[in-house]
Design an enzyme around this catalytic site. Sequence first.
Site, PDB file in Angstrom:
ATOM      1  N   GLY A  12     -24.512  24.262 -20.872  1.00 10.21           N
ATOM      2  CA  GLY A  12     -23.426  24.132 -19.906  1.00 10.21           C
ATOM      3  C   GLY A  12     -22.258  25.070 -20.128  1.00 10.21           C
ATOM      4  N   GLY A  24     -30.531  20.397 -23.222  1.00 10.31           N
ATOM      5  CA  GLY A  24     -31.305  19.873 -24.342  1.00 10.31           C
ATOM      6  C   GLY A  24     -32.712  20.437 -24.391  1.00 10.31           C
ATOM      7  N   LYS A  54     -19.744  21.665 -32.940  1.00 11.25           N
ATOM      8  CA  LYS A  54     -20.259  21.027 -34.146  1.00 11.25           C
ATOM      9  C   LYS A  54     -21.568  21.614 -34.651  1.00 11.25           C
ATOM     10  CE  LYS A  54     -18.165  16.487 -33.213  1.00 11.25           C
ATOM     11  NZ  LYS A  54     -18.437  15.035 -33.077  1.00 11.25           N
ATOM     12  N   ARG A 107     -28.231  23.513  -9.414  1.00  8.75           N
ATOM     13  CA  ARG A 107     -29.527  22.858  -9.583  1.00  8.75           C
ATOM     14  C   ARG A 107     -30.215  22.628  -8.243  1.00  8.75           C
ATOM     15  NH1 ARG A 107     -27.399  18.432 -13.981  1.00  8.75           N
ATOM     16  NH2 ARG A 107     -27.659  19.700 -15.861  1.00  8.75           N
TER      17      ARG A 107
END
Length: 394
Positions: free
Chosen positions: A348, A371, A195, A37
């Site tokens: 990630g 996100g 999930k 980053r």
Amino acid sequence: MKVKKLNQLDVAGKRVFIRADLNVPQDEAGNITEETRLRASIPSIQYCLDHGAAVMVTSHLGRPTEGELSADDTLMPVAVRLGQLIHRPVKLIADWVDGGFEVKPGEVVLLENCRGNVGEKKNNEELARKMAALCDVYVNDAFGTAHRAQATTEGIARFAPVACAGILMGAEIDALSKATENPARPVVAIVGGAKVSSKLTILRTLAEKVDQLIVGGGIANTFLLASGKRIGESLAEPELVKEAQIIMDMMRERGADVPLPVDVVVADEVSALARANRIPVDEVSAHDRILDVGPKTAAKLAEIIAHAGTIVWNGPVGVFEHNQFAGGTKMMASAIAHSEAFSIAGGGDTLAAIAKFHIADDIGYISTGGGAFLEFLEGKTLPAIAALEARFEA
């Protein structure tokens, strides 16, 4: 999607405020352990310095309590490392919101952790106006926070004299737009992870748009349950079987497909020492755990990828951290790397897989957002980008 872009502006002599994403991981001693980053933020900073701007950069780091920055929350290690990377001193400025500090054209300062300012997370207008008064040009280069309406990501963009996307943000917008607005067909989406519940919205959105929806990991196990297969003790969400069936039905009605594993790699535990067994999916026993797709399935997925026009990748298809369960993700990664399709990857675990299999140079675009990447693909309005769009003519 129209936004002003930094590299289209004349910033000579201007005070430029850059909201970057410098939220880098550190060890207990404060040493930066991974600086992707940080390096990704440099092109915008360097552009401004090269063109004679007085540069202020800020970022969040961790999850500090507003108004109570601790030693763990300081950007000082980032300031030191940034200075090393751009070969000039970078002074860290504390208590900067009300000004009172000096930065000359050709200089850069780092403004202390913006989430330490009271009102940052709630997008306080007074705070945003104060920050906007510090600059002539506001630059948002923090795509990873674009889905959050906060004072440094959304509020300041409304009040700064000029608001634009940084070089990294502009590249993210361009790449994601290319993958979602009139993409080259067929479109193949790969969604892996533990999930279904965490990615239910994106799965439904993609089911309405893509030609092939590849699912992996615990998500695939839930889809296997929905198709009537036994999965033993594998990670899954039985309560979401109906949702998985709906998604498969949505794809089927469009003449599209959710290709499910025909063979799998199983073990009785998740560990580096676990013995991996490759078996047909119909032979999964009561105590097996599915930890990867088998070679026949991997070859089938690679064939689908080879014929894609656009590839969107978010998540591995197995527990690739352990080599005996990495075969499926490795073959899929190789297929993406060799494909002539435009590919975009984010998240990630995906970035970790790309690094492990050394294919970064062969991906069309690697998103820095997690996100924000998913919400963009879902078609949601990202507040920070919407603010920049609103200022396109201003």
